[in-house]
Design a protein around this motif. Structure first.
Motif, PDB file in Angstrom:
ATOM      1  N   TRP A  81      33.382  11.000   7.697  1.00 24.58           N
ATOM      2  CA  TRP A  81      32.177  10.420   8.284  1.00 24.58           C
ATOM      3  C   TRP A  81      32.374   8.916   8.489  1.00 24.58           C
ATOM      4  CZ3 TRP A  81      28.373   7.138   5.970  1.00 24.58           C
ATOM      5  CH2 TRP A  81      27.237   6.941   6.764  1.00 24.58           C
ATOM      6  N   LEU A  82      32.910   8.244   7.472  1.00 25.09           N
ATOM      7  CA  LEU A  82      33.132   6.805   7.585  1.00 25.09           C
ATOM      8  C   LEU A  82      34.239   6.464   8.575  1.00 25.09           C
ATOM      9  CD1 LEU A  82      32.896   5.736   3.840  1.00 25.09           C
ATOM     10  CD2 LEU A  82      31.304   5.170   5.678  1.00 25.09           C
ATOM     11  N   ASP A  83      35.190   7.364   8.750  1.00 26.02           N
ATOM     12  CA  ASP A  83      36.321   7.098   9.630  1.00 26.02           C
ATOM     13  C   ASP A  83      35.872   6.856  11.068  1.00 26.02           C
ATOM     14  OD1 ASP A  83      39.175   6.796   9.864  1.00 26.02           O
ATOM     15  OD2 ASP A  83      39.165   8.678  10.993  1.00 26.02           O
ATOM     16  N   SER A  84      34.808   7.511  11.502  1.00 24.65           N
ATOM     17  CA  SER A  84      34.314   7.272  12.867  1.00 24.65           C
ATOM     18  C   SER A  84      33.837   5.834  13.012  1.00 24.65           C
ATOM     19  CB  SER A  84      33.202   8.254  13.224  1.00 24.65           C
ATOM     20  OG  SER A  84      32.078   8.047  12.399  1.00 24.65           O
ATOM     21  N   TYR A  85      33.275   5.268  11.967  1.00 24.64           N
ATOM     22  CA  TYR A  85      32.844   3.871  12.013  1.00 24.64           C
ATOM     23  C   TYR A  85      34.036   2.923  11.946  1.00 24.64           C
ATOM     24  CZ  TYR A  85      28.186   5.693  11.583  1.00 24.64           C
ATOM     25  OH  TYR A  85      27.028   6.369  11.819  1.00 24.64           O
ATOM     26  N   ARG A  86      35.076   3.330  11.246  1.00 20.79           N
ATOM     27  CA  ARG A  86      36.288   2.513  11.206  1.00 20.79           C
ATOM     28  C   ARG A  86      36.872   2.425  12.611  1.00 20.79           C
ATOM     29  NH1 ARG A  86      41.277   3.356  11.853  1.00 20.79           N
ATOM     30  NH2 ARG A  86      41.091   5.604  11.681  1.00 20.79           N
ATOM     31  N   TRP A  89      34.858  -0.011  14.649  1.00 24.26           N
ATOM     32  CA  TRP A  89      35.161  -1.415  14.359  1.00 24.26           C
ATOM     33  C   TRP A  89      36.556  -1.791  14.828  1.00 24.26           C
ATOM     34  CZ3 TRP A  89      31.710  -4.840  14.054  1.00 24.26           C
ATOM     35  CH2 TRP A  89      30.445  -4.516  13.579  1.00 24.26           C
ATOM     36  N   ASP A  90      37.515  -0.903  14.704  1.00 27.84           N
ATOM     37  CA  ASP A  90      38.863  -1.176  15.222  1.00 27.84           C
ATOM     38  C   ASP A  90      38.813  -1.440  16.722  1.00 27.84           C
ATOM     39  OD1 ASP A  90      40.003  -0.899  12.728  1.00 27.84           O
ATOM     40  OD2 ASP A  90      40.824   1.107  13.109  1.00 27.84           O
ATOM     41  N   ASN A  91      38.100  -0.590  17.453  1.00 27.75           N
ATOM     42  CA  ASN A  91      37.974  -0.777  18.903  1.00 27.75           C
ATOM     43  C   ASN A  91      37.248  -2.076  19.238  1.00 27.75           C
ATOM     44  OD1 ASN A  91      39.286   1.643  19.401  1.00 27.75           O
ATOM     45  ND2 ASN A  91      37.392   2.819  19.575  1.00 27.75           N
ATOM     46  N   SER A  92      36.196  -2.384  18.487  1.00 29.97           N
ATOM     47  CA  SER A  92      35.447  -3.619  18.734  1.00 29.97           C
ATOM     48  C   SER A  92      36.313  -4.844  18.475  1.00 29.97           C
ATOM     49  CB  SER A  92      34.201  -3.669  17.835  1.00 29.97           C
ATOM     50  OG  SER A  92      33.321  -2.630  18.167  1.00 29.97           O
ATOM     51  N   SER A  95      38.850  -5.255  21.249  1.00 34.82           N
ATOM     52  CA  SER A  95      38.209  -5.833  22.440  1.00 34.82           C
ATOM     53  C   SER A  95      37.996  -7.328  22.261  1.00 34.82           C
ATOM     54  CB  SER A  95      36.863  -5.150  22.715  1.00 34.82           C
ATOM     55  OG  SER A  95      37.052  -3.800  23.043  1.00 34.82           O
ATOM     56  N   LEU A  96      37.586  -7.738  21.092  1.00 36.77           N
ATOM     57  CA  LEU A  96      37.395  -9.162  20.811  1.00 36.77           C
ATOM     58  C   LEU A  96      38.722  -9.907  20.915  1.00 36.77           C
ATOM     59  CD1 LEU A  96      35.683 -11.571  19.924  1.00 36.77           C
ATOM     60  CD2 LEU A  96      36.075 -10.850  17.541  1.00 36.77           C
ATOM     61  N   ALA A  97      39.788  -9.334  20.379  1.00 34.93           N
ATOM     62  CA  ALA A  97      41.107  -9.972  20.449  1.00 34.93           C
ATOM     63  C   ALA A  97      41.555 -10.124  21.899  1.00 34.93           C
ATOM     64  CB  ALA A  97      42.124  -9.165  19.655  1.00 34.93           C
ATOM     65  N   GLU A  98      41.336  -9.088  22.715  1.00 35.38           N
ATOM     66  CA  GLU A  98      41.686  -9.174  24.136  1.00 35.38           C
ATOM     67  C   GLU A  98      40.877 -10.262  24.831  1.00 35.38           C
ATOM     68  OE1 GLU A  98      41.225  -5.291  25.882  1.00 35.38           O
ATOM     69  OE2 GLU A  98      42.575  -4.375  24.396  1.00 35.38           O
ATOM     70  N   TYR A  99      39.595 -10.326  24.537  1.00 32.90           N
ATOM     71  CA  TYR A  99      38.721 -11.338  25.133  1.00 32.90           C
ATOM     72  C   TYR A  99      39.190 -12.742  24.744  1.00 32.90           C
ATOM     73  CZ  TYR A  99      34.580 -14.189  25.993  1.00 32.90           C
ATOM     74  OH  TYR A  99      33.736 -15.170  26.418  1.00 32.90           O
TER      75      TYR A  99
END
Length: 113
Positions: A81-86, A89-92, A95-99
């Motif tokens: 269940w928590l892995d979906s939130y991980r 956050w990994d994707n977010s 995206s921030l690093a790319e930006y």
């Protein structure tokens, strides 16, 4: 109460998390589990009942010894269940690093005022 909610409820208490941590090292009795805590055996038994209801522990019977045993399967459900939130956050963060990389490149090519 659904199984995930029961597991999360059981994990919400520091004493119960401590009991699970001790059981992760091996089976033991209620008396042994109670030693580090400043509470009665009855209070420890109530915590164990919550863990048992959530399926996080089982109690055996070996003559007069009733060992408690960790049952880790419900913890896997929490992890999943928590892995979906991980992943969220990994994707977010990706995206921030790319930006930030784009912004730095734009800043270094900008001649300024």
């Amino acid at each position: 109460m659904d199984p995930l909610s029961a597991t999360l409820f059981a994990l919400s208490d520091a004493t119960r998390r401590g009991l699970l941590a001790r059981l992760a090292t091996g089976d033991t009795t209620v008396s042994e589990l109670a030693k580090p805590y400043d509470m009665s055996l009855a209070a420890i038994s109530k915590h164990l009942k919550v863990l048992e209801t959530a399926g996080l522990i089982s109690r055996g019977r070996d003559a007069q010894w009733r060992p408690c045993h960790l049952e880790a399967a419900p913890l896997r459900d929490v992890f999943e269940w928590l892995d979906s939130y991980r992943r969220f956050w990994d994707n977010s963060l990706d995206s921030l690093a790319e930006y930030l990389t784009v912004m730095q490149k734009q800043g270094s090519s900008d001649p300024g005022p």
